[in-house]
Design a protein around this motif. Structure first.
Motif, PDB file in Angstrom:
ATOM      1  N   VAL A 218       9.935   6.239   2.088  1.00 37.55           N
ATOM      2  CA  VAL A 218      10.674   5.765   3.259  1.00 37.55           C
ATOM      3  C   VAL A 218      11.114   6.908   4.172  1.00 37.55           C
ATOM      4  N   ASN A 219      11.390   8.074   3.595  1.00 37.71           N
ATOM      5  CA  ASN A 219      11.832   9.203   4.415  1.00 37.71           C
ATOM      6  C   ASN A 219      10.694   9.803   5.251  1.00 37.71           C
ATOM      7  N   ARG A 220       9.474   9.401   4.992  1.00 39.07           N
ATOM      8  CA  ARG A 220       8.328   9.909   5.759  1.00 39.07           C
ATOM      9  C   ARG A 220       7.963   9.010   6.934  1.00 39.07           C
ATOM     10  N   PHE A 221       8.596   7.807   7.030  1.00 40.16           N
ATOM     11  CA  PHE A 221       8.271   6.859   8.091  1.00 40.16           C
ATOM     12  C   PHE A 221       9.238   6.991   9.259  1.00 40.16           C
ATOM     13  N   ARG A 222       8.700   6.822  10.458  1.00 42.90           N
ATOM     14  CA  ARG A 222       9.508   6.780  11.667  1.00 42.90           C
ATOM     15  C   ARG A 222      10.286   5.472  11.695  1.00 42.90           C
ATOM     16  N   ASN A 223      11.504   5.499  12.218  1.00 45.66           N
ATOM     17  CA  ASN A 223      12.308   4.279  12.370  1.00 45.66           C
ATOM     18  C   ASN A 223      11.916   3.561  13.645  1.00 45.66           C
ATOM     19  N   GLY A 224      12.337   2.309  13.754  1.00 47.57           N
ATOM     20  CA  GLY A 224      12.131   1.558  14.985  1.00 47.57           C
ATOM     21  C   GLY A 224      10.861   0.733  15.012  1.00 47.57           C
ATOM     22  N   CYS A 225      10.264   0.459  13.851  1.00 41.85           N
ATOM     23  CA  CYS A 225       9.027  -0.321  13.786  1.00 41.85           C
ATOM     24  C   CYS A 225       9.187  -1.455  12.784  1.00 41.85           C
ATOM     25  N   ASP A 226       8.675  -2.613  13.167  1.00 44.47           N
ATOM     26  CA  ASP A 226       8.542  -3.707  12.215  1.00 44.47           C
ATOM     27  C   ASP A 226       7.130  -3.635  11.652  1.00 44.47           C
ATOM     28  N   ILE A 227       7.007  -3.624  10.350  1.00 47.86           N
ATOM     29  CA  ILE A 227       5.712  -3.468   9.688  1.00 47.86           C
ATOM     30  C   ILE A 227       5.462  -4.690   8.814  1.00 47.86           C
ATOM     31  N   VAL A 228       4.269  -5.267   8.946  1.00 45.33           N
ATOM     32  CA  VAL A 228       3.846  -6.344   8.050  1.00 45.33           C
ATOM     33  C   VAL A 228       2.581  -5.878   7.355  1.00 45.33           C
ATOM     34  N   VAL A 229       2.585  -5.926   6.036  1.00 43.40           N
ATOM     35  CA  VAL A 229       1.427  -5.538   5.238  1.00 43.40           C
ATOM     36  C   VAL A 229       0.856  -6.795   4.596  1.00 43.40           C
ATOM     37  N   VAL A 230      -0.440  -7.011   4.803  1.00 45.41           N
ATOM     38  CA  VAL A 230      -1.134  -8.154   4.222  1.00 45.41           C
ATOM     39  C   VAL A 230      -2.110  -7.624   3.182  1.00 45.41           C
ATOM     40  N   ALA A 231      -1.997  -8.117   1.955  1.00 47.43           N
ATOM     41  CA  ALA A 231      -2.882  -7.678   0.878  1.00 47.43           C
ATOM     42  C   ALA A 231      -4.207  -8.435   0.960  1.00 47.43           C
ATOM     43  N   ARG A 232      -5.295  -7.720   0.734  1.00 47.27           N
ATOM     44  CA  ARG A 232      -6.615  -8.340   0.666  1.00 47.27           C
ATOM     45  C   ARG A 232      -6.968  -8.625  -0.788  1.00 47.27           C
ATOM     46  N   LYS A 233      -8.005  -9.436  -0.988  1.00 43.92           N
ATOM     47  CA  LYS A 233      -8.430  -9.796  -2.349  1.00 43.92           C
ATOM     48  C   LYS A 233      -8.715  -8.574  -3.208  1.00 43.92           C
ATOM     49  N   GLU A 234      -9.233  -7.517  -2.587  1.00 44.21           N
ATOM     50  CA  GLU A 234      -9.604  -6.306  -3.333  1.00 44.21           C
ATOM     51  C   GLU A 234      -8.399  -5.573  -3.908  1.00 44.21           C
ATOM     52  N   ALA A 235      -7.185  -5.903  -3.443  1.00 43.10           N
ATOM     53  CA  ALA A 235      -5.980  -5.250  -3.959  1.00 43.10           C
ATOM     54  C   ALA A 235      -5.665  -5.686  -5.392  1.00 43.10           C
TER      55      ALA A 235
END
Length: 116
Positions: free
Chosen positions: A69-86
Motif C-alpha cells: 500500500v505504501n507504494r501506491f499513489r493516493n487518489g485513485c479508485d481501483i477495481v481488480v477483476v480476477a480471470r479464470k487463470e487466477a
C-alpha cells in the motif's frame, strides 16, 4: 485502503476508468471522488471456481495491496477483476500480476519517494 462495496461505485469505475489486463487480472482505475484517498474493489466471478476458490483469490489480491500500500499513489479508485487463470495461483504470481498492472497504470510511486 478502503473498500468499494456497492454496485454503483463499481459501475462508476468501470465506466469512467481505464483498464489494463494481464493473464490473471484486469485492473480498472478511475480518479477518486474529491477529498477521498482512494478505494479498492475486488471482483471474482463464479467462472473462477466455487466459493472457496473465489475467496482465496480475493484474499491473495487483497494481501498484495495490503503489503504494498505504501507504494501506491493516493487518489485513485481501483477495481481488480480476477480471470479464470487466477485459479490455483500462488501469492507471488498474483502479487506480480497486481504490481505489473499498477506499473502499466502509472500508480506506483518511484522507489526513492516510497523510502521516506
Amino acid at each position: 485502503m478502503e473498500s468499494i462495496k456497492n454496485n454503483r461505485d463499481f459501475l462508476t469505475v468501470y465506466r469512467t476508468g481505464r483498464s489494463y489486463a494481464n493473464r490473471y487480472l484486469v485492473m480498472y482505475l478511475a480518479p477518486a471522488q474529491e477529498g477521498e484517498e482512494g478505494r479498492l474493489g475486488i471482483s471474482v466471478s463464479k467462472k473462477v471456481g466455487n466459493s472457496v476458490v473465489r475467496h482465496r483469490v480475493k484474499r491473495l489480491i487483497k494481501e498484495s495491496f495490503r503489503l504494498n500500500v505504501n507504494r501506491f499513489r493516493n487518489g485513485c479508485d481501483i477495481v481488480v477483476v480476477a480471470r479464470k487463470e487466477a485459479k490455483g495461483r500462488n501469492y507471488s504470481e498474483i502479487e506480480s500480476a497486481v504490481m505489473h498492472l499498477a506499473r502499466l497504470h502509472g500508480v506506483l510511486l518511484t522507489e526513492d519517494s516510497s523510502s521516506e
